[in-house]
Write a protein that holds these residues in place. Structure first.
Motif, PDB file in Angstrom:
ATOM      1  N   ASN A   1      -3.366   9.417 -14.985  1.00  0.00           N
ATOM      2  CA  ASN A   1      -1.765   8.482 -15.592  1.00  0.00           C
ATOM      3  C   ASN A   1      -2.253   7.008 -15.613  1.00  0.00           C
ATOM      4  O   ASN A   1      -1.269   6.532 -16.117  1.00  0.00           O
ATOM      5  N   ALA A   2      -3.092   6.974 -16.633  1.00  0.00           N
ATOM      6  CA  ALA A   2      -2.903   6.107 -17.529  1.00  0.00           C
ATOM      7  C   ALA A   2      -1.835   5.831 -18.713  1.00  0.00           C
ATOM      8  O   ALA A   2      -1.642   4.878 -19.168  1.00  0.00           O
TER       9      ALA A   2
ATOM     10  N   TYR B   1      -1.328  -5.797 -11.711  1.00  0.00           N
ATOM     11  CA  TYR B   1      -0.665  -4.812 -11.962  1.00  0.00           C
ATOM     12  C   TYR B   1      -1.183  -3.283 -12.115  1.00  0.00           C
ATOM     13  O   TYR B   1      -0.515  -2.633 -12.359  1.00  0.00           O
ATOM     14  N   GLN B   2      -2.502  -3.558 -13.109  1.00  0.00           N
ATOM     15  CA  GLN B   2      -2.572  -2.578 -13.760  1.00  0.00           C
ATOM     16  C   GLN B   2      -3.080  -1.819 -12.202  1.00  0.00           C
ATOM     17  O   GLN B   2      -3.346  -0.266 -12.276  1.00  0.00           O
ATOM     18  N   LEU B   3      -4.153  -2.021 -11.678  1.00  0.00           N
ATOM     19  CA  LEU B   3      -4.642  -1.689  -9.760  1.00  0.00           C
ATOM     20  C   LEU B   3      -3.529  -0.640  -9.347  1.00  0.00           C
ATOM     21  O   LEU B   3      -3.229   0.052  -8.387  1.00  0.00           O
ATOM     22  N   PHE B   4      -2.332  -1.369  -9.328  1.00  0.00           N
ATOM     23  CA  PHE B   4      -0.631  -0.873  -8.545  1.00  0.00           C
ATOM     24  C   PHE B   4      -0.198   0.028  -9.285  1.00  0.00           C
ATOM     25  O   PHE B   4      -0.486   1.073  -9.250  1.00  0.00           O
ATOM     26  N   LEU B   5      -0.279  -0.098 -11.055  1.00  0.00           N
ATOM     27  CA  LEU B   5       0.612   1.031 -12.151  1.00  0.00           C
ATOM     28  C   LEU B   5      -0.528   2.070 -11.345  1.00  0.00           C
ATOM     29  O   LEU B   5      -0.101   3.612 -11.140  1.00  0.00           O
ATOM     30  N   ALA B   6      -2.167   1.991 -11.033  1.00  0.00           N
ATOM     31  CA  ALA B   6      -3.351   2.755 -11.257  1.00  0.00           C
ATOM     32  C   ALA B   6      -2.847   4.394  -9.936  1.00  0.00           C
ATOM     33  O   ALA B   6      -3.286   4.896  -9.723  1.00  0.00           O
ATOM     34  N   TRP B   7      -1.939   3.526  -8.490  1.00  0.00           N
ATOM     35  CA  TRP B   7      -2.184   3.598  -7.348  1.00  0.00           C
ATOM     36  C   TRP B   7      -0.077   3.913  -7.143  1.00  0.00           C
ATOM     37  O   TRP B   7      -0.991   5.474  -6.677  1.00  0.00           O
ATOM     38  N   VAL B   8       0.452   4.121  -7.939  1.00  0.00           N
ATOM     39  CA  VAL B   8       1.877   4.504  -7.483  1.00  0.00           C
ATOM     40  C   VAL B   8       2.413   5.188  -9.092  1.00  0.00           C
ATOM     41  O   VAL B   8       3.393   6.200  -8.046  1.00  0.00           O
ATOM     42  N   MET B   9       1.719   4.922  -9.993  1.00  0.00           N
ATOM     43  CA  MET B   9       2.593   5.984 -10.794  1.00  0.00           C
ATOM     44  C   MET B   9       1.598   7.515 -11.046  1.00  0.00           C
ATOM     45  O   MET B   9       0.606   7.805 -10.788  1.00  0.00           O
ATOM     46  N   PRO B  10       2.692   8.678 -11.474  1.00  0.00           N
ATOM     47  CA  PRO B  10       1.616   9.962 -11.130  1.00  0.00           C
ATOM     48  C   PRO B  10       1.416  10.635 -12.245  1.00  0.00           C
ATOM     49  O   PRO B  10       1.026   9.086 -13.164  1.00  0.00           O
ATOM     50  N   GLY B  11       0.637  11.268 -12.317  1.00  0.00           N
ATOM     51  CA  GLY B  11      -0.313  11.902 -12.507  1.00  0.00           C
ATOM     52  C   GLY B  11      -1.601  12.819 -13.169  1.00  0.00           C
ATOM     53  O   GLY B  11      -0.932  13.979 -12.406  1.00  0.00           O
TER      54      GLY B  11
END
Length: 481
Positions: free
Chosen positions: A151-152, A120-130
């Motif tokens: 985008n942490a 889940y953290q890899l997924f969020l790191a990939w898709v979240m704006p930053g």
């Protein structure tokens, strides 16, 4: 870029390598002489941490210590148990093993939860704006700078919202995290070893290893790759924030939820730990753009030393106070109201100094790169950016900051960081000594590291370092030491 493991060096070169560190807050301008030093840094010159035997002992010993302290905390009322006699050594070891085998077995629940977190953290790191942050010039890449997608903060709060929804609808109960502490710790330890060795073999197989010693176990410990990436994700920076501090926070929240279900309220002590872990996690997210400016990013390799600590060491040794409170009656660690006020005030004061001193140092480095616009996130504390900062220009090419908190102490961030760690133990008083492990371990590391750093800087900067020490007289606490 592979490095020869058998290159000869002079004593002077070894001293130059010892001089390279990020101890004081420095600018990034590099002279020709500085580039020569950087070149030496990208070659293996000497063993650290006691060499192959020393790192082997740490790789074996630290997981054993983690199990031992958890067993004492969970099953022996926080007492440090030892064999009662020579005849009891074998039965004692058998008892310890049975606790690990039965109560810390890497069961399906632990695999599901821990692996789910990573995915889940890899997924969020990939898709979240930053926020796009340029890192420092990397000597091993010919002083090329890398871009980091910070985008942490979005990922952290998405994780919190997700966990709250799953808990509310009884899909994933947060109370179960602390109850499965031993099982989760075992899975984390396995991940630490598997990822460390896997990354090593993959790096060597693709020919991307740098600064190698030629000794297999030592190179696994120190690492082979410098900037491992999957798409837009810098794995080293991702693992530094998204795994350890997310787990630490949710362990504290789990302890609070467990208390609420059991007693109908959350103790001030547990609330303190929830606040303390949130402050740390939020600070990592809101100041993520400062991480690319650190020594960890542009020089430290991604090996067992860093990987295991992020995957298992930090999350399962820093919150022993939460584990104790979750398994003991609140009457064992209650304080008076003035004591709670003092503890909360100390925590918040130390946090403010730590937050702003780290911001001052990182933004000073950014200013030397020509960056003048900085990210604004909550909480944005006053004093985080220095206007017209004073510094000492060195012949090496770097600038040593002597403004803000950095004019009072050479390590103001370390002092504040350690005070916070000490509070994490003090919050359970004298009920058990084990939660103080974090602060004891931390101060040992800091003292050793500072002594090494100051020696290196003395060699690296020469008379410029003497000038710096005349301006910033105290190593840690102003007026004391």
């Amino acid at each position: 870029m592979a490095q020869s493991s058998g290159s000869a060096t002079t004593n002077g070169e070894v001293r130059q390598r010892k001089a390279a560190a990020d101890s004081p807050p420095e600018g990034v301008t590099t002279s020709e002489e500085g580039r020569k030093t950087d070149k030496l840094l990208d070659q293996h010159q000497e063993y650290e941490f006691g060499g192959p035997w020393g790192v082997t002992a740490m790789m074996i010993g630290f997981p054993i210590l983690m199990y031992y302290l958890w067993i004492c905390l969970w099953f022996y009322d926080g007492q440090l148990v030892v064999p009662s006699s020579a005849d009891d050594i074998v039965p004692f070891l058998e008892r310890m093993w049975m606790h690990v085998y039965v109560d810390a077995y890497p069961n399906a629940y632990a695999w599901k939860v821990y692996t789910g977190l990573i995915v889940y953290q890899l997924f969020l790191a990939w898709v979240m704006p930053g926020y796009q942050q340029e890192g420092l010039p990397v000597p091993s890449l010919g002083y090329k700078t890398l871009m980091y997608n910070c985008n942490a903060l979005w990922s952290i709060y998405a994780s919190m919202i997700t966990a709250a929804v799953l808990h509310y609808y009884n899909i994933f109960r947060l109370t179960e995290i602390i109850d499965n502490y031993g099982h989760l710790m075992s899975v984390a330890i396995i991940y630490g070893f598997v990822v460390s060795f896997g990354v090593y073999f993959l790096t060597v197989a693709t020919g991307n290893q740098i600064r190698m010693s030629g000794n297999f176990i030592y190179d696994v410990f120190m690492g082979a790759c410098l900037n491992p990436r999957i798409g837009p994700i810098d794995l080293k920076m991702w693992a530094e924030v998204r795994i350890p501090w997310v787990i630490v926070f949710f362990l504290a929240v789990s302890g609070g939820c467990l208390q609420y279900e059991r007693y109908g309220y959350v103790t001030p002590n547990m609330a303190f730990m929830i606040l303390a872990t949130w402050l740390y996690l939020n600070a990592c997210g809101k100041g993520e753009e400062c991480i690319p400016q650190t020594w960890d990013m542009f020089h430290e390799k991604w090996g067992f030393m860093v990987i295991f600590w992020n995957f298992a060491g930090v999350p399962f040794t820093y919150v022993y106070s939460v584990v104790y409170m979750a398994s003991h009656d609140p009457s064992k660690y209650q304080f008076s109201t003035p004591t709670y006020v003092l503890l909360f005030t100390t925590l918040l004061t130390a946090y403010c100094i730590w937050d702003t001193s780290m911001s001052q140092k990182s933004r000073f480095k950014m200013q030397t790169q020509g960056i003048t616009e900085f990210r604004k996130t909550f909480p944005q504390l006053p004093g985080g950016t220095l206007k017209n900062p004073k510094y000492i220009q060195t012949a090496h090419g770097n600038r040593l900051l002597v403004s803000g908190w950095w004019k009072y102490s050479r390590k103001p961030n370390y002092v504040a960081d350690w005070v916070m760690s000490f509070c994490w133990g003090v919050i359970i008083g004298r009920a058990t000594a084990i939660p103080y492990f974090y602060s004891i371990f931390f101060i040992t590391v800091l003292i050793h590291r500072c002594g090494r750093d100051f020696e290196r800087c003395s060699i690296k900067y020469g008379k410029d370092w003497e000038r710096y020490c005349e301006v910033v007289k105290y190593k840690f606490i102003p007026g004391v030491y």
